[in-house]
Enzyme design. Structure first.
Site, PDB file in Angstrom:
ATOM      1  N   LYS A 121       0.831  -1.207   0.000  1.00 21.84           N
ATOM      2  CA  LYS A 121       0.000   0.000   0.000  1.00 21.84           C
ATOM      3  C   LYS A 121       0.867   1.258   0.000  1.00 21.84           C
ATOM      4  O   LYS A 121       0.479   2.290  -0.555  1.00 21.84           O
ATOM      5  CB  LYS A 121      -0.950   0.009   1.204  1.00 21.84           C
ATOM      6  CG  LYS A 121      -1.894  -1.180   1.246  1.00 21.84           C
ATOM      7  CD  LYS A 121      -2.648  -1.330  -0.071  1.00 21.84           C
ATOM      8  CE  LYS A 121      -3.438  -2.604  -0.157  1.00 21.84           C
ATOM      9  NZ  LYS A 121      -3.967  -2.851  -1.523  1.00 21.84           N
ATOM     10  N   ARG A 134       2.822  12.505 -15.515  1.00 19.99           N
ATOM     11  CA  ARG A 134       2.268  12.393 -16.878  1.00 19.99           C
ATOM     12  C   ARG A 134       1.215  13.455 -17.152  1.00 19.99           C
ATOM     13  O   ARG A 134       0.589  13.453 -18.201  1.00 19.99           O
ATOM     14  CB  ARG A 134       1.680  10.994 -17.060  1.00 19.99           C
ATOM     15  CG  ARG A 134       2.725   9.887 -16.996  1.00 19.99           C
ATOM     16  CD  ARG A 134       2.096   8.521 -16.784  1.00 19.99           C
ATOM     17  NE  ARG A 134       1.219   8.167 -17.884  1.00 19.99           N
ATOM     18  CZ  ARG A 134       0.077   7.503 -17.739  1.00 19.99           C
ATOM     19  NH1 ARG A 134      -0.353   7.134 -16.548  1.00 19.99           N
ATOM     20  NH2 ARG A 134      -0.660   7.205 -18.788  1.00 19.99           N
ATOM     21  N   GLN A 139      -7.023  12.333 -13.134  1.00 19.94           N
ATOM     22  CA  GLN A 139      -7.097  11.015 -12.493  1.00 19.94           C
ATOM     23  C   GLN A 139      -6.883  11.094 -10.981  1.00 19.94           C
ATOM     24  O   GLN A 139      -7.196  10.137 -10.260  1.00 19.94           O
ATOM     25  CB  GLN A 139      -6.022  10.084 -13.094  1.00 19.94           C
ATOM     26  CG  GLN A 139      -6.122   9.907 -14.588  1.00 19.94           C
ATOM     27  CD  GLN A 139      -7.149   8.863 -14.974  1.00 19.94           C
ATOM     28  OE1 GLN A 139      -7.850   8.339 -14.130  1.00 19.94           O
ATOM     29  NE2 GLN A 139      -7.252   8.571 -16.259  1.00 19.94           N
ATOM     30  N   HIS A 144      -9.455   8.612  -5.494  1.00 19.53           N
ATOM     31  CA  HIS A 144      -8.100   8.070  -5.651  1.00 19.53           C
ATOM     32  C   HIS A 144      -7.234   8.406  -4.438  1.00 19.53           C
ATOM     33  O   HIS A 144      -6.597   7.529  -3.841  1.00 19.53           O
ATOM     34  CB  HIS A 144      -7.468   8.639  -6.927  1.00 19.53           C
ATOM     35  CG  HIS A 144      -6.045   8.225  -7.123  1.00 19.53           C
ATOM     36  ND1 HIS A 144      -5.679   7.066  -7.770  1.00 19.53           N
ATOM     37  CD2 HIS A 144      -4.886   8.826  -6.738  1.00 19.53           C
ATOM     38  CE1 HIS A 144      -4.360   6.961  -7.779  1.00 19.53           C
ATOM     39  NE2 HIS A 144      -3.853   8.014  -7.162  1.00 19.53           N
ATOM     40  N   HIS A 147      -8.585   6.814  -1.033  1.00 15.33           N
ATOM     41  CA  HIS A 147      -8.353   5.371  -0.967  1.00 15.33           C
ATOM     42  C   HIS A 147      -6.883   5.058  -0.708  1.00 15.33           C
ATOM     43  O   HIS A 147      -6.549   4.246   0.173  1.00 15.33           O
ATOM     44  CB  HIS A 147      -8.831   4.724  -2.264  1.00 15.33           C
ATOM     45  CG  HIS A 147      -8.764   3.235  -2.259  1.00 15.33           C
ATOM     46  ND1 HIS A 147      -9.103   2.477  -1.158  1.00 15.33           N
ATOM     47  CD2 HIS A 147      -8.401   2.348  -3.218  1.00 15.33           C
ATOM     48  CE1 HIS A 147      -8.950   1.199  -1.440  1.00 15.33           C
ATOM     49  NE2 HIS A 147      -8.514   1.085  -2.680  1.00 15.33           N
ATOM     50  N   TYR A 184      -4.644  -4.974 -15.943  1.00 18.22           N
ATOM     51  CA  TYR A 184      -5.320  -4.003 -16.812  1.00 18.22           C
ATOM     52  C   TYR A 184      -4.413  -2.792 -17.051  1.00 18.22           C
ATOM     53  O   TYR A 184      -4.223  -2.364 -18.203  1.00 18.22           O
ATOM     54  CB  TYR A 184      -6.638  -3.557 -16.172  1.00 18.22           C
ATOM     55  CG  TYR A 184      -7.344  -2.471 -16.952  1.00 18.22           C
ATOM     56  CD1 TYR A 184      -8.259  -2.789 -17.949  1.00 18.22           C
ATOM     57  CD2 TYR A 184      -7.071  -1.116 -16.713  1.00 18.22           C
ATOM     58  CE1 TYR A 184      -8.892  -1.787 -18.687  1.00 18.22           C
ATOM     59  CE2 TYR A 184      -7.693  -0.116 -17.447  1.00 18.22           C
ATOM     60  CZ  TYR A 184      -8.612  -0.459 -18.417  1.00 18.22           C
ATOM     61  OH  TYR A 184      -9.218   0.532 -19.148  1.00 18.22           O
ATOM     62  N   LYS A 201     -13.016  -2.892 -18.534  1.00 18.35           N
ATOM     63  CA  LYS A 201     -12.748  -1.934 -17.448  1.00 18.35           C
ATOM     64  C   LYS A 201     -13.953  -1.810 -16.517  1.00 18.35           C
ATOM     65  O   LYS A 201     -13.809  -1.727 -15.289  1.00 18.35           O
ATOM     66  CB  LYS A 201     -12.386  -0.565 -18.028  1.00 18.35           C
ATOM     67  CG  LYS A 201     -12.027   0.450 -16.945  1.00 18.35           C
ATOM     68  CD  LYS A 201     -11.671   1.802 -17.524  1.00 18.35           C
ATOM     69  CE  LYS A 201     -11.315   2.783 -16.403  1.00 18.35           C
ATOM     70  NZ  LYS A 201     -11.003   4.128 -16.923  1.00 18.35           N
ATOM     71  N   THR A 205     -14.243  -2.368 -12.262  1.00 17.12           N
ATOM     72  CA  THR A 205     -14.866  -1.522 -11.235  1.00 17.12           C
ATOM     73  C   THR A 205     -15.921  -2.309 -10.469  1.00 17.12           C
ATOM     74  O   THR A 205     -16.040  -2.178  -9.243  1.00 17.12           O
ATOM     75  CB  THR A 205     -15.498  -0.268 -11.872  1.00 17.12           C
ATOM     76  OG1 THR A 205     -14.527   0.397 -12.680  1.00 17.12           O
ATOM     77  CG2 THR A 205     -15.994   0.693 -10.795  1.00 17.12           C
ATOM     78  N   GLN A 208     -14.192  -4.439  -7.980  1.00 16.72           N
ATOM     79  CA  GLN A 208     -13.754  -3.657  -6.828  1.00 16.72           C
ATOM     80  C   GLN A 208     -14.917  -3.398  -5.869  1.00 16.72           C
ATOM     81  O   GLN A 208     -14.767  -3.504  -4.648  1.00 16.72           O
ATOM     82  CB  GLN A 208     -13.144  -2.334  -7.300  1.00 16.72           C
ATOM     83  CG  GLN A 208     -11.806  -2.517  -7.992  1.00 16.72           C
ATOM     84  CD  GLN A 208     -11.299  -1.226  -8.611  1.00 16.72           C
ATOM     85  OE1 GLN A 208     -12.029  -0.550  -9.324  1.00 16.72           O
ATOM     86  NE2 GLN A 208     -10.055  -0.893  -8.347  1.00 16.72           N
TER      87      GLN A 208
END
Length: 261
Positions: A121, A134, A139, A144, A147, A184, A201, A205, A208
């Site tokens: 983690k 990038r 994103q 994100h 978590h 993925y 994709k 999800t 998850q």
């Protein structure tokens, strides 16, 4: 003021003194300070990174990301194997499994894979760094960051206090999901021509979301039955899963259902 500092010092001492004596000597485990510093550096990087990259070109990480993502597949597969085999050899119960704090080979083997899961983690915080380098700032969403940032604390506490027992179920399921997830990402990093093979994709999800529902049911069951496993941990996991189900459900709706409309 002095009494307030005394209470903080006493609380800190209780945190460090009441942990699992087997895992206390292991890296990043004994004190919450190292993981807190990592968390603060992570948040600073999220704030500073986009400013530093604002007038720079996106960094080409394609080759590195292919290696990184498939390395994470390998690490996840190793942890999945260790969780599965060690729990099987230890005759773990899916419904109620107390922590074995002994120094038997199997108990230590389970504790070690719990540590690796926690450390994975920490490694996964790199995902955010790669987005920023990038210039994929879209994103770096609340979901994100929330978590990634909270998982390091959850699993620090897991390794510090309950390295084994019921914890194995979360590690087992999550490592399987991460095998699929990083596969993925690794395929996506190869190039745009891979997109035609990545139609699944949406199902990733869904997978998850399914894992969080399983964790919710698993911990919920233990909250309402007699089991020699800390209810405090079950309460934290239960509440955390509720937040993730809400956030991932919203992501699913915005990404797949709202767009269709």
């Amino acid at each position: 003021m002095a009494s307030a500092w005394r209470r903080v010092a006493d609380a800190y001492q209780r945190i460090v003194d009441n942990g699992d004596k087997r895992t206390d000597p292991w890296p990043l485990v004994y004190s919450p300070i190292p993981v807190t510093v990592i968390f603060l550096v992570y948040l600073c990087g999220i704030w500073v990174g986009p400013h530093l990259m604002k007038h720079r070109k996106p960094v080409d990480l394609r080759v590195f990301l292919i290696i990184y993502n498939f390395a994470m597949v390998g690490l996840s597969a190793y942890m999945f194997y260790e969780f599965l085999v060690t729990s099987w050899l230890s005759s773990y119960s899916l419904l109620c499994q107390p922590v074995d704090y002994s120094t038997s080979p199997l108990a230590l083997r389970m504790a070690r894979v719990c540590w690796w899961f926690f450390f994975s983690k920490v490694i996964e915080l790199s995902d955010t760094v790669f987005f920023i380098l990038r210039k994929k700032n879209n994103q770096v969403t609340f979901l994100h960051v929330y978590h990634h940032a909270t998982m390091i604390f959850n699993w620090w506490a897991g390794v510090k206090y309950v390295a084994g027992g019921q914890s194995f179920f979360i590690g087992l399921v999550n490592t399987f999901v991460h095998i699929v997830m990083y596969s993925y990402y690794g395929l996506a990093a190869i190039g745009p021509h891979m997109q035609k093979y990545l139609w699944w994709k949406k199902y990733l999800t869904s997978l998850q979301l399914l894992q969080f529902l399983l964790f919710l049911l698993h911990t919920g069951h233990n909250l309402f039955t007699e089991c020699d496993y800390p209810d405090s941990m079950n309460v934290v996991v239960f509440g955390y899963c509720v937040t993730l189900i809400i956030l991932f459900s919203n992501f699913y709706y915005q990404s797949y259902l709202s767009k269709k409309k």
